[in-house]
Design a protein around this motif. Structure first.
Motif, short mmCIF file in Angstrom:
data_model
loop_
_atom_site.label_atom_id
_atom_site.label_comp_id
_atom_site.label_asym_id
_atom_site.label_seq_id
_atom_site.Cartn_x
_atom_site.Cartn_y
_atom_site.Cartn_z
N MET A 61 42.60 45.27 47.81
CA MET A 61 43.63 46.09 46.79
C MET A 61 42.87 45.76 45.31
N ASP A 62 43.39 44.62 44.80
CA ASP A 62 42.77 44.67 43.40
C ASP A 62 42.96 43.32 42.58
N PHE A 63 42.49 42.38 43.17
CA PHE A 63 42.66 40.88 42.37
C PHE A 63 44.04 40.60 42.11
N ILE A 82 37.88 45.98 25.05
CA ILE A 82 37.54 45.25 26.43
C ILE A 82 38.51 45.86 27.35
N GLU A 83 38.23 46.72 28.38
CA GLU A 83 38.99 46.73 29.45
C GLU A 83 39.52 45.42 30.19
N ARG A 84 41.00 45.19 30.19
CA ARG A 84 41.26 44.08 30.73
C ARG A 84 40.93 42.74 30.18
N GLY A 85 40.25 42.66 28.90
CA GLY A 85 39.98 41.70 28.18
C GLY A 85 41.35 41.21 27.52
N ILE A 96 31.57 44.22 46.60
CA ILE A 96 33.03 44.39 47.19
C ILE A 96 33.83 43.57 46.48
N LYS A 97 35.06 44.07 46.23
CA LYS A 97 36.17 43.21 45.64
C LYS A 97 36.55 42.14 46.75
N ASN A 98 37.12 40.80 46.08
CA ASN A 98 37.26 39.90 47.32
C ASN A 98 38.32 40.34 48.02
N TRP A 133 26.12 49.08 43.67
CA TRP A 133 27.21 50.03 43.82
C TRP A 133 28.65 49.56 44.44
N ARG A 134 29.56 49.80 43.65
CA ARG A 134 30.69 49.22 43.95
C ARG A 134 31.52 49.85 44.96
N CYS A 135 32.21 49.01 45.78
CA CYS A 135 32.72 49.64 46.80
C CYS A 135 34.43 49.74 46.58
N PHE A 136 34.63 50.05 45.22
CA PHE A 136 36.11 49.98 44.74
C PHE A 136 36.44 51.46 44.79
N VAL A 137 36.45 52.35 46.00
CA VAL A 137 36.43 53.45 46.00
C VAL A 137 37.91 53.89 47.22
N VAL A 151 32.21 48.95 33.60
CA VAL A 151 31.97 49.83 34.80
C VAL A 151 32.54 51.38 34.66
N ASN A 152 33.53 51.42 33.70
CA ASN A 152 34.02 52.80 33.34
C ASN A 152 33.13 53.29 32.20
N VAL A 153 32.02 54.13 32.28
CA VAL A 153 30.96 54.38 31.60
C VAL A 153 31.53 55.55 30.86
N GLN A 174 42.02 37.52 33.69
CA GLN A 174 43.25 37.20 34.46
C GLN A 174 44.10 38.17 34.33
N GLU A 175 43.57 39.51 34.76
CA GLU A 175 44.43 40.75 34.61
C GLU A 175 45.82 40.73 35.44
N TYR A 176 45.72 40.10 36.57
CA TYR A 176 47.12 40.16 37.40
C TYR A 176 47.66 38.61 37.60
N SER A 188 35.47 56.82 42.01
CA SER A 188 36.33 55.64 41.89
C SER A 188 37.15 55.96 40.54
N GLU A 189 38.55 56.04 40.63
CA GLU A 189 39.34 56.18 39.58
C GLU A 189 38.90 57.19 38.59
N ASN A 190 38.66 58.32 39.30
CA ASN A 190 38.41 59.48 38.37
C ASN A 190 36.88 59.41 37.75
N VAL A 248 27.24 50.57 39.42
CA VAL A 248 27.65 51.89 39.47
C VAL A 248 29.09 51.94 40.08
N LYS A 249 30.15 52.69 39.26
CA LYS A 249 31.33 52.88 39.66
C LYS A 249 31.48 54.41 39.78
N ALA A 250 31.36 54.85 41.24
CA ALA A 250 31.12 56.33 41.55
C ALA A 250 32.28 56.82 42.44
N HIS A 296 30.60 42.37 32.21
CA HIS A 296 31.51 42.60 31.12
C HIS A 296 32.11 43.97 31.50
N TRP A 297 33.23 43.78 30.80
CA TRP A 297 33.95 45.46 30.84
C TRP A 297 34.37 45.83 29.45
N ASP A 298 33.31 45.52 28.69
CA ASP A 298 33.32 45.94 27.03
C ASP A 298 32.86 47.06 26.86
C1 GCU Z 1 41.28 47.61 38.17
C2 GCU Z 1 41.55 47.79 36.68
C3 GCU Z 1 40.71 48.76 36.08
C4 GCU Z 1 39.37 48.79 36.46
C5 GCU Z 1 39.33 48.88 38.04
C6 GCU Z 1 37.82 48.71 38.66
O1 GCU Z 1 41.97 48.78 38.74
O2 GCU Z 1 42.78 47.76 36.26
O3 GCU Z 1 40.81 48.53 34.50
O4 GCU Z 1 38.64 49.78 35.93
O5 GCU Z 1 40.00 47.61 38.43
O6 GCU Z 1 37.40 47.80 39.02
O7 GCU Z 1 36.95 49.59 38.30
#
Ligand code: GCU
Length: 683
Positions: A368-370, A162-165, A363-365, A322-326, A205-207, A396-398, A289-291, A285-287, A154-156
Motif C-alpha cells: 500500500m503506502d508506508f 517538501i512533499e511530506r516534509g 519497490i515500496k516495502n 523505476w518506481r513500482c508504485f503504480v 519524484v513528482n516532477v 513519517q508521513e503515516y 503513477s498518481e497522474n 522515475v515515477k511514471a 528527497h521529495w523537495d
Molecule cells: C504517497 C504520498 C505522495 C507521494 C507518493 C509516492 O502516496 O502521499 O505524496 O507522492 O506516495 O510515493 O509517489
C-alpha cells in the motif's frame, strides 16, 4: 552541538578513564596522503573528531616511532598501509570497504582501502568506535557494505516546499532557486556519508513544470555544484525526471518511448548531463503513477519506458531507477474487485526479465503506502531476473509526522527478516534486496528522507535516529535495531549509561506505541485525507484511492483471500500464501489487512477484535503519556536545549494520542454497540 545541528557527528567529549587514556596514546599523530579530496575530507573529519572528543590538536606527519593513525589506499601513499595488512585482507576490501587494524609492531592504527571513499568510511567507523567507547587495541577487521546502492530520495520541490516534509522547508531550494549554502550542504553530505549513504536524488519524484528543467542547460550548473559537494563524500547525485520531459518547451510532440526522435532526445540529454556531472548516478522515475505521465499513454509498457531511458544512460554507466508504485488512483469505492494492494505485483511480475541491466525497480516495502503496519510487498522474491531496490519511508508521513516519536528501524528490520520462500525456506527480504538471492548486479535500498531546514534537520530530535538508522541498516542489515539506537544515542548525547538506557528504551518501544493508538490490526488508512495527520476513521472510506476498511455494524477488514476476496494472498509464495489466506493462521497484527471478520472474532491473543481495539487504544495513549515522564527523568542529564526540544514534542504527542484513542474507540463503539469489558470512558 547543543542545537541538534551536529546530530550524530557532535563528537561529545570522551570522559576521563581508561578509554580516554588509550585514545590519547594512539591519536596524537596522523599520517595521510592528502592528494585526494575524499581523503582530505576524511582527514578533516578525523581532526574535528579528535579536537572535540579529546581536545587534541592532531599533528600530521611522522614522529619517528610514536603511535599514530595511518590512512591510505593500497596503491598510493604510505607504504606502511600495505605492510600492516596481509595480502588476503587487501584483496578482500572491495570497492567501498576498508580494513582497520591496530598494530603494536608498527605502532599504528591503520585504515586501508582500495578507494578513497573506503578510507573515509573507515575514519567514520573509527570515530564511531571511539564515540561508543570501544577498545581500539584489538582492532583487526575488514568491513564492507552489504548493499551496493544505499540511496536517499528527497521529495523537495523547487519552490522550497517538501512533499511530506516535516522539518521545515527545503535546504536545497527556495522560491525556484538553488540555495547557495555550501556549508550546510557539506555538513549534510558528512552526515549521510558517515552512515554509508552513497546516492542521493535531490528532487521530488513528482516532477513538476520547473523541476523538469533541472536536466536542461539552464540549471545543470547548479545541479553540478551539488554533485561536486557530494562527490567528496562518496555520494553520487541522482535526479527525478519527468517522463514527458521531451514535450516540455515544445521540443517534441510526443514522449512515446519507441519513437526514434524521443530516444534521440534522451540520448542527447544524457550526453549533456554527463558532460556537466561525469559521475552522475542516473534517473528516478515515477511514471503512470498518481497522474504522472508514462508509457501507458502510448500503449507501451513499463519495460519499454525504462529501457528507453536505460539505453540513453548506458554508455555513461548511469542507472534508471523505476518506481513500482503504480496503481489505479481513480478507483470507485463501490467496486470491491479492484484491490490496490495487488497493483505493483500485477504490473511488474509479468515484465520480469524484460528490463535492461541498468534498470532497477524500486519497490515500496509494502503493497500500500508506508502504513504503520502492512505486509511485505509480494514482489520481493517474485522478481527473479530484474534488479531491484526496497523503498522505505524515513519521513513519517503515516507514522506521526515527526511530532510523534516513532523509531522505524524495528519495522524495517522485521521487513528485511521476512522470509519470502522464493528459494524455499531461508530466503529473507534482506537477501533479495542485497542482490545475493537472485544474483542481481544492482540492488540495495532507497528511502524517502525526513530532513529540512529545521536546525536539528529532522524537526523531532529523536527522528534523527531514523535517518541514522536507515543509513546504518542499508550498510549492514544484520545490525540490530537496538544496537543502532544505542550507537545513535551515545554519538548524540555522549556516553552516560543511565541516560542511554532511557533513550534507547523509549526508541525501542515507540513503534509499538504508535501502532497501538492508531489503526488496528493492519487495517491502516484511518487518517485525515491529503495531509494524513490525525485520526479520521472514514477519511478514506468513500474515496477513489483504494484504501478502505469496510467497517459496518458487524465487522471490519478487507477480504483479500483467494476464495471470497481479491486474491491478493495468492501473490505470496509457499507458506506465506497459506498463512495469510487462512483466518486461523493469519497473524493478529495483519488480520484486518487480509480478512473481514466480525468484531467478536477471537484473536490468537485470546481477545475479541473489538476488545483488542479498545485495549490497545487505551494502553497506547497511556504509554504515550508515560513517554513524557520517561523523558523527564533525563532533565539535567543531557543538554537542556536538546532536552527541551523533545519534551515539547512528547507533550504534544500525548495529547494527540488521546484524540486518536477517543475517536477510534468511539467510532467502533457506536458502530458495533459492544461495551468495553472494562467499562472505561468511551464517548
Ligand atoms: C504517497 C504520498 C505522495 C507521494 C507518493 C509516492 O502516496 O502521499 O505524496 O507522492 O506516495 O510515493 O509517489
Amino acid at each position: 552541538g547543543d542545537s541538534g545541528y551536529e546530530a550524530w557527528l557532535a563528537y561529545p567529549a570522551v570522559p576521563s578513564g581508561n578509554q580516554r587514556d588509550q585514545y590519547l596514546q594512539w591519536c596524537k599523530y596522523v599520517e595521510a596522503d592528502t592528494g585526494n579530496t575524499t581523503i582530505r575530507a576524511a582527514l578533516t573529519e578525523w581532526k574535528r573528531g579528535m579536537q572535540s572528543m579529546l581536545g587534541l590538536g592532531v599533528l600530521e606527519g611522522q614522529e619517528s616511532g610514536a603511535p599514530r593513525i595511518i590512512l591510505g589506499t593500497w596503491n598510493e601513499g604510505n607504504p606502511l598501509i600495505t605492510t600492516v595488512f596481509d595480502e588476503e585482507t587487501i584483496r578482500s576490501t572491495g570497492p567501498e570497504g576498508f580494513a582497520i587494524r591496530c598494530s603494536r609492531e608498527h605502532q599504528c592504527i591503520a585504515i586501508g582501502a582500495s578507494a578513497p571513499v573506503g578510507v573515509l568510511y573507515g575514519v567514520f567507523h573509527l570515530l564511531r568506535l571511539m564515540g561508543t567507547l570501544a577498545d581500539l587495541e584489538e582492532l583487526d577487521e575488514v568491513i564492507r557494505p552489504v548493499n551496493g546502492l544505499r540511496m536517499i530520495n528527497h521529495w523537495d520541490n523547487f519552490d522550497g516546499s517538501i512533499e511530506r516534509g516535516y522539518a521545515g522547508r527545503s535546504f536545497l531550494y527556495e522560491n525556484n532557486r538553488f540555495i547557495d549554502e555550501p556549508e550546510r550542504l557539506r555538513d549534510y553530505a558528512r552526515l549521510m556519508s558517515s552512515t554509508g549513504i552513497n546516492g542521493i536524488s535531490i528532487n521530488n519524484v513528482n516532477v513538476h513544470q520547473q523541476e523538469t528543467l533541472f536536466i536542461s542547460k539552464e540549471y545543470l550548473s547548479d545541479v553540478a555544484r551539488i554533485a561536486d559537494q557530494f562527490r567528496d563524500y562518496g555520494i553520487r547525485l541522482f535526479l527525478s525526471v519527468n517522463f514527458a520531459a521531451p514535450m516540455h518547451g515544445g521540443d517534441l510532440d510526443t514522449a512515446d518511448p519507441l519513437d526514434p526522435q524521443v530516444r534521440q532526445w534522451w540520448r542527447a540529454k544524457a550526453a549533456e548531463l554527463y558532460e556537466a556531472i561525469p559521475d552522475f548516478g542516473g534517473f528516478i522515475v515515477k511514471a503512470d503513477s498518481e497522474n504522472r505521465p508514462g508509457p501507458f499513454t502510448y500503449g507501451r509498457n513499463h519495460a519499454d519506458g525504462a529501457n528507453m531511458l536505460a539505453e540513453a544512460l548506458e554508455p555513461f554507466g548511469g542507472l534508471v531507477i523505476w518506481r513500482c508504485f503504480v496503481y489505479n488512483c481513480k478507483q470507485d469505492w463501490r467496486d470491491r474487485k479492484t484491490d490496490r494492494a495487488r497493483a505493483a505485483y500485477d504490473h511488474f511480475k509479468p515484465l520480469d526479465g524484460q528490463f535492461k541491466d541498468n534498470v532497477i525497480l524500486q519497490i515500496k516495502n509494502g503493497p500500500m503506502d508506508f502504513q504503520v503496519r502492512e505486509p511485505v510487498s509480494p514482489l520481493f522474491g517474485a522478481l527473479e531476473k530484474t534488479n531491484h531496490l526496497i523503498e522505505f519511508q524515513i519521513t513519517q508521513e503515516y507514522t506521526g509526522q515527526q511530532r510523534h516519536l516513532c523509531y522505524l528501524v524495528p519495522q524495517w528490520k522485521e521487513i528485511l527478516e521476512f522470509d519470502t520462500y522464493a528459494k524455499g525456506e531461508g530466503s529473507p527480504v534482506k537477501r533479495v534486496v542485497d542482490g545475493s538471492l537472485w544474483g542481481n548486479r544492482c540492488s540495495g535500498m532507497a528511502a524517502v528522507t525526513n530532513v529540512g531546514r529545521d536546525v536539528n534537520w529532522t524537526g523531532h530530535l529523536l527522528a534523527q535516529a531514523n535517518l541514522y538508522g536507515y543509513g546504518r541498516l542499508s550498510w549492514d542489515p544484520e545490525l540490530s535495531a537496538e544496537a543502532i539506537a544505542s550507537e545513535w544515542t551515545a554519538l548524540t548525547f555522549g556516553s552516560n549509561p543511565d541516560a542511554a538506557r532511557i533513550v534507547i528504551a523509549m526508541l525501542m518501544d515507540s513503534w509499538n506505541i504508535y501502532e497501538s493508538y492508531t489503526a488496528p490490526l493492519g487495517v491502516g488508512w484511518m487518517v485525515n485525507p491529503e495531509h494524513h495527520y490525525g485520526p479520521n476513521v472514514d477519511g478514506y472510506e468513500y474515496s477513489q484511492w483504494g484504501t478502505y476498511h469496510f467497517a459496518d455494524h458487524q465487522g471490519i477488514g478487507v477480504d483479500r483471500t483467494l476464495n471470497t476476496g481479491t486474491g491478493y494472498s495468492g501473490q505470496y509464495m509457499g507458506l506465506n500464501a497459506e498463512r495469510y489466506d487462512s483466518v486461523e493462521s493469519c497473524p493478529d497484527e495483519l488480520l484486518l489487512f487480509f480478512h473481514h471478520v466480525p468484531y467478536t472474532h477471537v484473536l490468537h491473543s485470546g481477545k475479541t477484535v473489538i476488545q483488542h481495539i479498545y485495549d490497545t487504544h487505551f494502553e497506547g495513549a497511556e504509554q504515550a503519556a508515560e513517554l513524557v515522564n520517561r523523558w523527564s527523568s533525563l532533565k539535567g542529564r543531557i543538554a537542556d536545549s536538546l532536552y527541551d526540544q523533545v519534551a515539547e514534542r512528547l507533550k504534544g504527542q500525548a495529547v494527540h494520542a488521546k484524540e486518536w484513542r477517543d475517536q477510534i474507540n468511539t467510532y467502533f463503539y457506536r458502530k458495533s454497540g459492544i461495551e468495553d469489558m472494562q467499562q472505561r470512558t468511551i464517548y
